[in-house]
Motif scaffolding. Structure first.
Motif, PDB file in Angstrom:
ATOM      1  N   ASP A  47       0.824  -1.205   0.000  1.00 44.54           N
ATOM      2  CA  ASP A  47       0.000   0.000   0.000  1.00 44.54           C
ATOM      3  C   ASP A  47       0.859   1.257   0.000  1.00 44.54           C
ATOM      4  OD1 ASP A  47      -2.379   1.357  -0.098  1.00 44.54           O
ATOM      5  OD2 ASP A  47      -2.765   1.233   2.041  1.00 44.54           O
ATOM      6  N   ARG A  48       1.699   1.419  -1.014  1.00 48.78           N
ATOM      7  CA  ARG A  48       2.608   2.561  -1.135  1.00 48.78           C
ATOM      8  C   ARG A  48       2.000   3.642  -2.018  1.00 48.78           C
ATOM      9  NH1 ARG A  48       7.578  -1.332  -2.783  1.00 48.78           N
ATOM     10  NH2 ARG A  48       7.123  -2.807  -1.141  1.00 48.78           N
ATOM     11  N   GLU A  49       2.326   4.889  -1.685  1.00 43.28           N
ATOM     12  CA  GLU A  49       1.818   5.999  -2.486  1.00 43.28           C
ATOM     13  C   GLU A  49       2.746   7.193  -2.336  1.00 43.28           C
ATOM     14  OE1 GLU A  49      -2.369   8.410  -3.176  1.00 43.28           O
ATOM     15  OE2 GLU A  49      -2.185   7.023  -1.513  1.00 43.28           O
ATOM     16  N   LYS A  50       2.901   7.944  -3.421  1.00 45.70           N
ATOM     17  CA  LYS A  50       3.677   9.183  -3.415  1.00 45.70           C
ATOM     18  C   LYS A  50       2.704  10.325  -3.189  1.00 45.70           C
ATOM     19  CE  LYS A  50       6.812  11.667  -6.498  1.00 45.70           C
ATOM     20  NZ  LYS A  50       7.434  11.604  -7.824  1.00 45.70           N
ATOM     21  N   GLY A  55       4.158  19.843   2.885  1.00 45.37           N
ATOM     22  CA  GLY A  55       4.763  20.633   1.830  1.00 45.37           C
ATOM     23  C   GLY A  55       5.970  19.990   1.160  1.00 45.37           C
ATOM     24  N   ARG A  56       6.240  18.733   1.461  1.00 41.52           N
ATOM     25  CA  ARG A  56       7.397  18.036   0.894  1.00 41.52           C
ATOM     26  C   ARG A  56       6.919  16.746   0.224  1.00 41.52           C
ATOM     27  NH1 ARG A  56      12.993  16.753   3.795  1.00 41.52           N
ATOM     28  NH2 ARG A  56      13.850  15.487   2.136  1.00 41.52           N
ATOM     29  N   GLU A  57       7.494  16.432  -0.908  1.00 39.16           N
ATOM     30  CA  GLU A  57       7.118  15.205  -1.608  1.00 39.16           C
ATOM     31  C   GLU A  57       7.718  14.001  -0.889  1.00 39.16           C
ATOM     32  OE1 GLU A  57       8.466  13.848  -5.774  1.00 39.16           O
ATOM     33  OE2 GLU A  57       6.648  15.061  -6.035  1.00 39.16           O
ATOM     34  N   MET A  58       6.860  13.097  -0.442  1.00 42.92           N
ATOM     35  CA  MET A  58       7.289  11.895   0.273  1.00 42.92           C
ATOM     36  C   MET A  58       6.480  10.710  -0.221  1.00 42.92           C
ATOM     37  SD  MET A  58       7.999  12.572   4.235  1.00 42.92           S
ATOM     38  CE  MET A  58       8.496  14.136   4.869  1.00 42.92           C
ATOM     39  N   TYR A  59       6.812   9.585   0.326  1.00 41.84           N
ATOM     40  CA  TYR A  59       6.078   8.355   0.068  1.00 41.84           C
ATOM     41  C   TYR A  59       5.543   7.852   1.398  1.00 41.84           C
ATOM     42  CZ  TYR A  59       8.548   8.433  -4.365  1.00 41.84           C
ATOM     43  OH  TYR A  59       9.039   8.805  -5.586  1.00 41.84           O
ATOM     44  N   ARG A  60       4.482   7.074   1.307  1.00 44.59           N
ATOM     45  CA  ARG A  60       3.961   6.475   2.520  1.00 44.59           C
ATOM     46  C   ARG A  60       3.771   4.985   2.293  1.00 44.59           C
ATOM     47  NH1 ARG A  60      -0.257   4.069   0.811  1.00 44.59           N
ATOM     48  NH2 ARG A  60      -2.164   5.142   0.341  1.00 44.59           N
ATOM     49  N   LEU A  61       3.930   4.246   3.384  1.00 40.36           N
ATOM     50  CA  LEU A  61       3.732   2.806   3.389  1.00 40.36           C
ATOM     51  C   LEU A  61       2.818   2.487   4.556  1.00 40.36           C
ATOM     52  CD1 LEU A  61       4.550  -0.162   2.582  1.00 40.36           C
ATOM     53  CD2 LEU A  61       6.384   0.079   4.280  1.00 40.36           C
ATOM     54  N   HIS A  62       1.625   1.977   4.268  1.00 43.27           N
ATOM     55  CA  HIS A  62       0.746   1.532   5.341  1.00 43.27           C
ATOM     56  C   HIS A  62       1.250   0.204   5.865  1.00 43.27           C
ATOM     57  CE1 HIS A  62      -2.972   4.057   4.002  1.00 43.27           C
ATOM     58  NE2 HIS A  62      -2.147   4.743   4.760  1.00 43.27           N
ATOM     59  N   ILE A  63       1.234   0.068   7.176  1.00 40.39           N
ATOM     60  CA  ILE A  63       1.714  -1.142   7.828  1.00 40.39           C
ATOM     61  C   ILE A  63       0.589  -1.702   8.695  1.00 40.39           C
ATOM     62  CG2 ILE A  63       3.418  -2.107   9.416  1.00 40.39           C
ATOM     63  CD1 ILE A  63       5.251   0.267   8.601  1.00 40.39           C
ATOM     64  N   SER A  64       0.058  -2.846   8.274  1.00 37.29           N
ATOM     65  CA  SER A  64      -0.968  -3.580   9.035  1.00 37.29           C
ATOM     66  C   SER A  64      -2.174  -2.735   9.419  1.00 37.29           C
ATOM     67  CB  SER A  64      -0.353  -4.194  10.293  1.00 37.29           C
ATOM     68  OG  SER A  64       0.617  -5.122   9.952  1.00 37.29           O
ATOM     69  N   ARG A  65      -2.557  -1.819   8.588  1.00 41.14           N
ATOM     70  CA  ARG A  65      -3.732  -0.967   8.826  1.00 41.14           C
ATOM     71  C   ARG A  65      -3.702  -0.263  10.174  1.00 41.14           C
ATOM     72  NH1 ARG A  65      -8.125  -5.178   7.840  1.00 41.14           N
ATOM     73  NH2 ARG A  65      -6.571  -6.577   7.055  1.00 41.14           N
TER      74      ARG A  65
END
Length: 97
Positions: A47-50, A55-65
């Motif tokens: 579940d990765r998303e940019k 105000g900064r471009e990052m990515y996120r990774l959901h971990i086990s909801r």
């Protein structure tokens, strides 16, 4: 190509304070970033998303909801820097979902 996953200060503290089960689950999920930290459309794995965070471009990774890891990628150095691990609801407030 393999990426080195680095932990910032807050994620290191998070893991030090986490119980054994949470630590194992989070480390397992963060380890998946070493193969390819970029989002893979339609894959659903990790579940990765940019997106913009504070105000900064990052990515996120959901971990086990339960948790969200916020990270940046340096493709030239083949490094991923995990900047924060926080409860999923707190993360949603930071990127507006």
């Amino acid at each position: 190509m393999s990426y080195t996953v680095l932990l910032g200060e807050q994620p290191r503290e998070f893991l030090e304070d986490a119980d054994d089960r949470t630590e194992r689950i989070v480390k397992n999920n963060l380890g998946k970033l070493s193969g390819n930290p970029h989002p893979r459309p339609g894959s659903g794995r990790g579940d990765r998303e940019k997106l913009p965070v504070d105000g900064r471009e990052m990515y996120r990774l959901h971990i086990s909801r339960t948790y969200t890891a916020l990270y940046t990628i340096d493709d030239e150095a083949n490094e991923v820097l995990v900047r924060e691990i926080l409860p999923i609801d707190d993360a949603h407030k930071r990127y507006g979902f």
